[in-house]
Structure formats: C-alpha cells, structure tokens
Design an enzyme around this catalytic site. Structure first.
Site, mmCIF file in Angstrom:
data_model
loop_
_atom_site.group_PDB
_atom_site.id
_atom_site.type_symbol
_atom_site.label_atom_id
_atom_site.label_comp_id
_atom_site.label_asym_id
_atom_site.label_seq_id
_atom_site.Cartn_x
_atom_site.Cartn_y
_atom_site.Cartn_z
ATOM 1 N N ARG A 71 42.250 -41.875 7.135
ATOM 2 C CA ARG A 71 42.993 -41.651 5.900
ATOM 3 C C ARG A 71 42.892 -42.827 4.931
ATOM 4 O O ARG A 71 43.012 -42.654 3.713
ATOM 5 C CB ARG A 71 44.455 -41.318 6.201
ATOM 6 C CG ARG A 71 45.210 -42.387 6.970
ATOM 7 C CD ARG A 71 46.674 -42.004 7.218
ATOM 8 N NE ARG A 71 47.430 -41.957 5.970
ATOM 9 C CZ ARG A 71 48.043 -40.856 5.540
ATOM 10 N NH1 ARG A 71 47.978 -39.733 6.221
ATOM 11 N NH2 ARG A 71 48.713 -40.896 4.414
ATOM 12 N N VAL A 77 49.065 -39.856 -2.077
ATOM 13 C CA VAL A 77 48.758 -39.439 -0.713
ATOM 14 C C VAL A 77 50.074 -39.529 0.041
ATOM 15 O O VAL A 77 50.634 -40.613 0.212
ATOM 16 C CB VAL A 77 47.686 -40.341 -0.080
ATOM 17 C CG1 VAL A 77 47.483 -39.964 1.385
ATOM 18 C CG2 VAL A 77 46.374 -40.219 -0.839
ATOM 19 N N SER A 78 50.582 -38.382 0.460
ATOM 20 C CA SER A 78 51.917 -38.334 1.060
ATOM 21 C C SER A 78 51.992 -39.180 2.316
ATOM 22 O O SER A 78 50.978 -39.462 2.978
ATOM 23 C CB SER A 78 52.292 -36.888 1.397
ATOM 24 O OG SER A 78 52.357 -36.094 0.236
ATOM 25 N N ALA A 79 53.209 -39.574 2.671
ATOM 26 C CA ALA A 79 53.432 -40.352 3.882
ATOM 27 C C ALA A 79 52.987 -39.549 5.106
ATOM 28 O O ALA A 79 53.191 -38.331 5.172
ATOM 29 C CB ALA A 79 54.910 -40.724 3.997
ATOM 30 N N GLN A 92 53.322 -35.422 6.087
ATOM 31 C CA GLN A 92 52.147 -34.578 6.305
ATOM 32 C C GLN A 92 52.188 -33.931 7.685
ATOM 33 O O GLN A 92 51.912 -32.726 7.822
ATOM 34 C CB GLN A 92 50.874 -35.406 6.126
ATOM 35 C CG GLN A 92 50.649 -35.838 4.681
ATOM 36 C CD GLN A 92 49.430 -36.723 4.506
ATOM 37 O OE1 GLN A 92 49.148 -37.571 5.345
ATOM 38 N NE2 GLN A 92 48.708 -36.541 3.405
#
Length: 410
Positions: A44, A77-79, A83
């Site tokens: 990621r 970008v979500s935590a 996610q």
C-alpha cells in the site's frame, strides 16, 4: 547491557505488513483469512510515495492526497482499519465482480486479492488525478483484474455490471438509483451513509427496490463530489480564530444563529442521567438513537481551544448531538464517576430554555438505556416517491433526492 535503538534496522516492507495484519486481527477489523492475507500482500505504501512508509501501515492513519480550495480533504487513502472493516462488511468471495466508488489504489488491490484471479474489480472516481495515480499504483503492483474509470460515480458503471458487491469509499448523503439497479438482487452495498449529520458505513443487502441494513460501523470519509455532492452546512456560533464553534446542519431547520451565539455566552445549565458508559464503550448507538428520537438535532463542532477556554465542555471535529429550539440549545456530555474508567452521560444547556432542553436530552438517554441499549438500529433505503404505507410505522424518515431512508429500532 543496553541496546542503542537507533542502531536497530528499520522493519522491512513485509514486516510492516505482517505487523499491520496482527493489529487488525487484534482489533477485530480483519477476521476472515482472505482479508488478512490481502493485508499481508498489498504494498500500500507505493500509492503514496511521499508519505512515511511505516505510517502508511498504521491501522488508524489515513493519508490525505488532495484538498480543495477551502482546505477540505477531498481525496485520501483510507486508514487500513477502515478498509479492512469495509472488506469484511462486503462479505466478498472468490469470483465476485465488484464496483469500487472512490479510487485510491490500495483498496482496489485489497478487493482484487480477495476476489482472486477469477473475480473482477472496477474502480471509478470523478477526479482524473486520482484515477491516474490509482492506475499507476495498480500497474506497478501487478493487479491486472482491476479496471480504472474516470467518471461521475453517481451513474455507477453500467457497461461493467451487474455487480455482486459495490463498495463506496466516499461519504454519501444519498443512494443513487444506479447503485441499487447495478447491484444483483441479494448483493451487498457497503456505503458510508450520512444520516442527519451522522456517518456510518452501512452494509446493505438488496431486496428488489429496497436496501436493508445488515450491520453498520462508525466511520469518517471524505465527501462525495460531482452530481451527488451534498455537503453539510455550518452555522457559526463563535468565530474567534482557533476556538471556533459551529453547528453542522444536514437537513435540519435553519437556526437563529445570532440568538444561539448569544446563548452560548450565558451560564451553563447541566442535567445528569445516571446512565454510565465504560471508557472503551462507544456512544455511536446512543447518538443514532438520539437522532432518531429528536427532531432538531444538528451536531455541535468545536475546536479544542473552545473547550480549553470553557466555552463548551466537549470538543469534537465531527460534532456532538445538540438539541436546538429557537434561542436555546443543549448538547450531550459526560463526567467522571467514582468508578475507575466509567463516565456518566448528561447534557449541558445554554439559553433561556437551556435547562429544559438539557433535561429533554437526558430523558432520551434514559429511554435508550432502559429500552434500546443492547439494540441495533435497522436502516432501510427505498426509492424517492415510495408511499408512506410502505415505510415502517415508527422511526425516523430522512428525505433525499433519490431515496427515503428510514431508521427504526426493535
């Protein structure tokens, strides 16, 4: 003998991913083997090369990638915890076809890992910068079963459907017809749905023209853009720099801002409920009950310095449920008890009827405690124009452009 921590080698990528997986398992965010394996696999950090690599693998860290001219975060970008939570809500299986609304890269890669080589992921975003970045990330990390589209996701992706699952990674105030219509009957839609200011990521199951909740979780997401944009409005009660206080309005009545600003400066009126919460116990279900039961309940948002200076007792950037009536208001609060790590729920009022409103809030806290503390709300979404006799007899109806959202309790 002591060891110089500075001399310790930095953890490898794989060690960071393995550590993240352990933390997500311990927190309960990741439960199924395929989700855990996806967390251990997806690189990621490559989606945000300017960010500290170790931080991108911290469960609660969301990496903001774009803000608008007002400083509002519009892409991130979500935590990882959020996610993983949505992946579990979606109940994905190998071979599924999935639509992701709101691109970033890593989440599409997680989806691709879980559905496997026999599955397919379509990710769509309105912002070409975002989709370009997502496409580069997916190319670099080798995910060939993901299609990246630049389009307004209000319309879904009809040429690629129907979908077994739709996962929305931006805050939505409404459910466009395309999302329901492009979802297979019995399919699951996971969406951060804003309801009277409160956002929950809800797992819905499609049953004909109705979406029925099958669980929800507290969350925070950047707002949707494009045709479906519907942001909350702010009614500012105190605008001194660094200690701002405002009401977040989401379909609530227009307040008398001047009168409420004056009320804020009047002495506090406190009422206590006798109802307590443990330090680790969330108030999310209580807040959803309050917004179901009370009519004019916007959220009071305040900067920490407003609390430090005694203007409010509680400060939250997301907001605290606040009962408003004309020139007075009251908001939920807590105080310590004699029992370790346990807090009593109450309310603080301001204005000529501040005490009355505080007592009204406290009354509903007691109702929740007596009758609904162990309950979970049921959220349903039906098309706009659905006759009243098809809606539940009790509960809260939220009217949106495309849908009628109802919140009911057992």
């Amino acid at each position: 003998m002591t060891t110089d921590s500075a001399a310790q080698p930095a953890p490898s990528e794989q060690q960071l991913r393995d550590a993240l997986a352990r933390k997500l398992i311990e927190s309960g965010a990741a439960r199924s083997p395929r989700v855990v394996e996806a967390v251990r696999t997806v690189r990621r950090h490559l989606a945000t090369p300017d960010a500290d690599m170790a931080l991108t693998y911290e469960p609660e860290v969301a990496t903001v990638t774009k803000t608008d001219s007002d400083g509002v975060d519009i892409s991130s970008v979500s935590a990882p915890r959020v996610q993983a939570m949505q992946l579990e809500q979606a109940e994905l299986a190998p071979g599924h076809t999935v639509l992701e609304i709101g691109s970033g890269g890593p989440n599409a890669a997680y989806l691709a890992e879980v559905v496997g080589a026999g599955g397919r992921v379509v990710t769509v975003d309105i912002d070409a910068e975002v989709t370009d970045r997502a496409a580069r990330f997916l190319e670099a990390t080798g995910y060939r079963n993901v299609t990246v589209l630049t389009a307004d996701a209000e319309n879904g992706a009809p040429e690629h459907g129907p979908f077994d699952r739709i996962v929305v990674t931006v805050q939505a105030a409404d459910i466009p017809p395309a999302w329901r219509d492009q979802l297979k009957d019995g399919g699951r839609l996971v969406v951060p749905l804003r309801m009277r200011g409160l956002t929950r990521t809800v797992a819905f199951v499609r049953d004909g023209d109705t979406l029925v909740s099958d669980g929800f979780e507290l969350c925070g997401f950047v707002p949707m853009q494009g045709i479906g944009e519907n942001r909350v409005r702010l009614a500012v009660l105190h605008d001194v720099a660094g200690e701002e206080i405002a009401l977040r309005l989401d379909g609530h009545s227009e307040p008398d801002t001047a009168a409420l600003a004056s009320a804020l400066m009047l002495p506090q009126e406190k009422a206590w409920s006798g109802v307590t919460l443990g330090g680790e116990e969330s108030n999310e279900h209580l807040d959803l009950w309050l917004t179901t039961a009370l009519d004019n309940l916007p959220l009071l948002a305040a900067k920490p310095r407003a609390r430090d200076h005694g203007l409010v007792a509680s400060a939250s950037p997301l907001g605290i449920p606040t009962l408003v009536d004309g020139d007075s208001f009251a908001y939920r609060t807590v105080r310590a008890t004699g029992e370790e790590d346990r807090y009593e729920l109450g309310a603080i009022g301001h204005g000529p009827r501040g005490r009355q409103l505080a007592e009204r809030l406290v009354e509903e806290i007691r109702v929740w405690d007596r009758g609904h503390r162990g309950d979970r709300a049921r959220i349903t979404v039906r098309p706009a124009g659905t006759p009243d006799d098809r809606l539940p007899a009790d509960g809260r109806v939220i009217e949106r452009r495309h849908s009628r959202v109802t919140i009911t309790w057992p």
